[in-house]
Design a protein around this motif. Structure first.
Motif, short mmCIF file in Angstrom:
data_model
loop_
_atom_site.label_atom_id
_atom_site.label_comp_id
_atom_site.label_asym_id
_atom_site.label_seq_id
_atom_site.Cartn_x
_atom_site.Cartn_y
_atom_site.Cartn_z
N GLY A 124 0.77 -1.23 0.00
CA GLY A 124 0.00 0.00 0.00
C GLY A 124 0.81 1.28 0.00
N VAL A 125 2.07 1.22 -0.42
CA VAL A 125 2.90 2.43 -0.51
C VAL A 125 2.88 2.89 -1.97
CG1 VAL A 125 5.19 3.42 -0.16
CG2 VAL A 125 4.34 1.64 1.38
N PHE A 126 2.20 4.00 -2.23
CA PHE A 126 1.97 4.42 -3.60
C PHE A 126 3.25 4.86 -4.29
CE2 PHE A 126 0.27 7.33 -6.92
CZ PHE A 126 -0.58 6.43 -7.55
N SER A 127 4.17 5.50 -3.57
CA SER A 127 5.42 5.94 -4.21
C SER A 127 6.23 4.75 -4.71
CB SER A 127 6.24 6.78 -3.23
OG SER A 127 6.56 6.05 -2.06
N LEU A 128 6.15 3.60 -4.01
CA LEU A 128 6.82 2.40 -4.49
C LEU A 128 6.18 1.89 -5.77
CD1 LEU A 128 7.61 0.28 -1.30
CD2 LEU A 128 9.23 1.39 -2.84
N LEU A 131 7.42 3.98 -8.57
CA LEU A 131 8.80 3.63 -8.89
C LEU A 131 8.87 2.33 -9.69
CD1 LEU A 131 11.81 4.11 -8.65
CD2 LEU A 131 11.77 3.01 -6.41
N THR A 132 8.14 1.30 -9.26
CA THR A 132 8.19 0.03 -10.00
C THR A 132 7.60 0.19 -11.39
OG1 THR A 132 6.08 -0.66 -8.98
CG2 THR A 132 8.13 -1.38 -7.92
N ASN A 133 6.53 0.97 -11.52
CA ASN A 133 5.98 1.24 -12.85
C ASN A 133 7.00 1.95 -13.73
OD1 ASN A 133 3.55 0.12 -12.10
ND2 ASN A 133 2.43 2.04 -12.00
N ALA A 134 7.71 2.92 -13.15
CA ALA A 134 8.71 3.67 -13.90
C ALA A 134 9.84 2.76 -14.37
CB ALA A 134 9.27 4.81 -13.05
N VAL A 135 10.25 1.84 -13.51
CA VAL A 135 11.32 0.90 -13.89
C VAL A 135 10.86 0.02 -15.05
CG1 VAL A 135 12.65 -1.09 -13.12
CG2 VAL A 135 12.43 0.90 -11.63
N LEU A 136 9.61 -0.46 -15.00
CA LEU A 136 9.09 -1.29 -16.09
C LEU A 136 9.02 -0.50 -17.40
CD1 LEU A 136 6.23 -3.26 -14.30
CD2 LEU A 136 8.46 -4.12 -15.03
N VAL A 137 8.58 0.75 -17.32
CA VAL A 137 8.56 1.60 -18.52
C VAL A 137 9.97 1.80 -19.05
CG1 VAL A 137 8.06 3.91 -19.40
CG2 VAL A 137 6.43 2.79 -17.88
#
Length: 331
Positions: A124-128, A131-137
């Motif tokens: 439930g940590v939105f900033s994580l 970050l994970t979405n950004a890494v996948l992109v």
């Protein structure tokens, strides 16, 4: 749209980060003043939400504090650490730190079609999630780059990491050369440093290409200028076109001079390190750009771009990685 007031206020970060991503791609420069109002907004909304969980009496209250703690005490230091070791640019780190304060927990938006984000992680940590979405992109980008190069017939060991550009376009490009005179490298000359060098000696890339042997002679450097920081939008893209008084020279090797191209003098006279440039890197890069018609260049896409896309995906879909793991029955 129905949402908590704090969550609606947090949406102001979307256009701000979008503008930052666009400007960073165009100029590789972001003003520090951009982060102050966003940071203040983050502290305001965080304090506002925290008041609703005081006194800490329920499981939900404790979960809120844990999630805020992870976002602020883990994500913020992580962003700083990645900047410190050179994995992030300064603007990328500041953007992630700001998002960690702005979005420590998942926002909730109710539309006619349902509640968003649709996929919420157990942590439930939105900033994580951002970050994970950004890494996948970011990981998807090399694949698309390789396909694009293959379709254009540009095949090389660095085709998944860079793109081929005309040397004449370098004055308005960003990135780092992937080439040396003998092959490929991941630590070639930064194009911003090249612009700094051209402005310093008050010349242009076209002039260097027209008479590389003459410019290799350190005695050809006369009065020098302010190199600026190498930004494309600085006054005068390259620094000038003078150099008609440079004496003609032959194609002697660099060994004929104590300081070929006046590279050491340039780095000694300017402030800073010119993006980690060494005399050898500068000389090698100059030899490449004055003898070839096109070069392989790193795309130079700042991480703030996938970070912005990761935020947009997170606000709508949610956590892409968690969604994939859940679909596979792992999460």
């Amino acid at each position: 749209m129905l949402a908590a007031t704090t969550d609606l206020l947090r949406l102001l970060a979307v256009p701000a980060l979008g503008w930052a991503a666009w400007r960073d791609v165009r100029t590789r420069r972001l003003p520090n003043r951009l982060w102050y109002p966003l940071g203040a907004l983050g502290l305001l909304t965080l304090a506002w939400d925290a008041l609703g969980h005081l006194p800490v009496a329920t499981v939900g209250d404790r979960l809120f504090l844990v999630r805020v703690g992870i976002s602020v005490l883990v994500v913020v230091p992580l962003a700083y650490g990645l900047w410190w070791i050179g994995g992030f640019g300064g603007a990328d780190a500041k953007a992630l730190m700001t998002l960690a304060v702005l979005f420590p927990t998942y926002p909730v938006f109710y539309l006619a079609s349902g509640a968003y984000p649709a996929v919420v992680t157990n942590v439930g940590v939105f900033s994580l999630t951002v970050l994970t979405n950004a890494v996948l992109v970011g990981l998807a980008y090399p694949v698309s780059l390789g396909v694009r190069n293959a379709l254009r017939g540009d095949r090389a060991p660095v085709m998944f990491l860079g793109r081929r550009v005309d040397v004449t376009a370098l004055p308005t490009e960003h990135g780092r050369l992937f080439e040396t005179t003998e092959g490929f490298t991941r630590s070639g000359l930064d194009v911003d440093a090249l612009r700094m060098y051209l402005r310093w000696r008050d010349t242009s890339l076209a002039a260097l290409r027209a008479a590389p042997a003459a410019h290799r002679d350190p005695e050809s450097v006369g009065e020098t200028r302010d190199p600026t920081d190498g930004a494309v939008d600085a006054s005068g893209i390259e620094g000038g076109t003078a150099d008609g008084d440079v004496a003609a020279g032959d194609a002697d090797a660099d060994a004929a001079f104590d300081d070929p191209w006046a590279a050491e003098r340039f780095l000694d006279e300017i402030e800073g390190s010119a993006y980690g440039t060494t005399p050898e890197t500068l000389r090698e890069g100059l030899a490449v750009v004055t003898t070839r018609e096109s070069v392989w260049l790193s795309p130079g896409v700042p991480f703030i771009v996938p970070l912005f896309l990761g935020l947009c995906i997170a606000l709508t879909y949610g956590d892409v990685l968690f969604g994939l793991l859940r679909a596979l029955g792992v999460a």
